[in-house]
Scaffold this motif. Sequence first.
Motif, mmCIF file in Angstrom:
data_model
loop_
_atom_site.group_PDB
_atom_site.id
_atom_site.type_symbol
_atom_site.label_atom_id
_atom_site.label_comp_id
_atom_site.label_asym_id
_atom_site.label_seq_id
_atom_site.Cartn_x
_atom_site.Cartn_y
_atom_site.Cartn_z
ATOM 1 N N GLN A 136 0.841 -1.203 0.000
ATOM 2 C CA GLN A 136 0.000 0.000 0.000
ATOM 3 C C GLN A 136 0.878 1.256 0.000
ATOM 4 O O GLN A 136 2.071 1.190 0.236
ATOM 5 N N SER A 137 0.263 2.402 -0.219
ATOM 6 C CA SER A 137 1.030 3.640 -0.399
ATOM 7 C C SER A 137 1.852 4.052 0.831
ATOM 8 O O SER A 137 3.016 4.441 0.693
ATOM 9 N N ALA A 138 1.297 3.972 2.033
ATOM 10 C CA ALA A 138 2.053 4.402 3.218
ATOM 11 C C ALA A 138 3.277 3.513 3.465
ATOM 12 O O ALA A 138 4.386 4.034 3.636
ATOM 13 N N PRO A 139 3.119 2.178 3.471
ATOM 14 C CA PRO A 139 4.317 1.348 3.637
ATOM 15 C C PRO A 139 5.312 1.522 2.483
ATOM 16 O O PRO A 139 6.528 1.522 2.702
ATOM 17 N N LEU A 140 4.801 1.711 1.265
ATOM 18 C CA LEU A 140 5.680 1.908 0.120
ATOM 19 C C LEU A 140 6.483 3.201 0.270
ATOM 20 O O LEU A 140 7.682 3.229 -0.010
ATOM 21 N N ASN A 141 5.847 4.255 0.743
ATOM 22 C CA ASN A 141 6.555 5.517 0.969
ATOM 23 C C ASN A 141 7.663 5.345 2.011
ATOM 24 O O ASN A 141 8.752 5.900 1.859
ATOM 25 N N SER A 142 7.382 4.586 3.069
ATOM 26 C CA SER A 142 8.407 4.325 4.091
ATOM 27 C C SER A 142 9.570 3.543 3.500
ATOM 28 O O SER A 142 10.732 3.836 3.775
ATOM 29 N N MET A 143 9.245 2.563 2.664
ATOM 30 C CA MET A 143 10.288 1.744 2.040
ATOM 31 C C MET A 143 11.112 2.581 1.062
ATOM 32 O O MET A 143 12.337 2.447 0.998
ATOM 33 N N LYS A 144 10.440 3.449 0.327
ATOM 34 C CA LYS A 144 11.151 4.314 -0.619
ATOM 35 C C LYS A 144 12.057 5.301 0.111
ATOM 36 O O LYS A 144 13.156 5.596 -0.344
ATOM 37 N N ALA A 145 11.589 5.827 1.241
ATOM 38 C CA ALA A 145 12.383 6.791 2.001
ATOM 39 C C ALA A 145 13.705 6.178 2.457
ATOM 40 O O ALA A 145 14.709 6.883 2.563
ATOM 41 N N LEU A 146 13.712 4.868 2.684
ATOM 42 C CA LEU A 146 14.924 4.186 3.124
ATOM 43 C C LEU A 146 15.670 3.512 1.968
ATOM 44 O O LEU A 146 16.699 2.871 2.183
ATOM 45 N N GLY A 147 15.135 3.645 0.753
ATOM 46 C CA GLY A 147 15.790 3.067 -0.417
ATOM 47 C C GLY A 147 15.610 1.572 -0.567
ATOM 48 O O GLY A 147 16.276 0.928 -1.375
ATOM 49 N N VAL A 148 14.702 1.008 0.205
ATOM 50 C CA VAL A 148 14.471 -0.435 0.164
ATOM 51 C C VAL A 148 13.845 -0.861 -1.163
ATOM 52 O O VAL A 148 14.064 -1.979 -1.625
#
Length: 138
Positions: free
Chosen positions: A104-116
């Motif tokens: 989902q968008s919120a977990p994806l944003n968190s993952m993107k913020a860390l470069g995962v």
Amino acid sequence: MFCGNCGHVVPSTNNFCSRCGNPMNHDFATEEREGVFIIEAKTPNIDYTNHGELTSIFNRVKRKRIIIDLSSVDFIDSTGIGTLVTMYYKTTRTKQHIIVVGVQSAPLNSMKALGVDNLIEIVESRAKAFVEWGISAV
């Protein structure tokens, strides 16, 4: 189901591990389809409270292809993301392949913020993951 504390196999009807007494979360379900092992989150959060259960399940997977379905997850904290990264690094050593689906968008944003998202393969659905592996969508 596996205990997130000791890794003991526990029937899904049990609320506590018979070996160590740890409360069972029942936050993840597993299935196998076409030789692919699927771990499905049944919780809206992956965090410090349930990452042990996910790790315990993953450590027992012997299949070459693994899908982690996060469609039900609305929130993932740094512990949850760290668990996914650890799983990814373990699969590179064991010649396994992991794909995360349904983020989902919120977990994806968190993952993107860390470069995962640059490290772990993320696709929209299980069907697309099967196509990635050349297996007809089921």
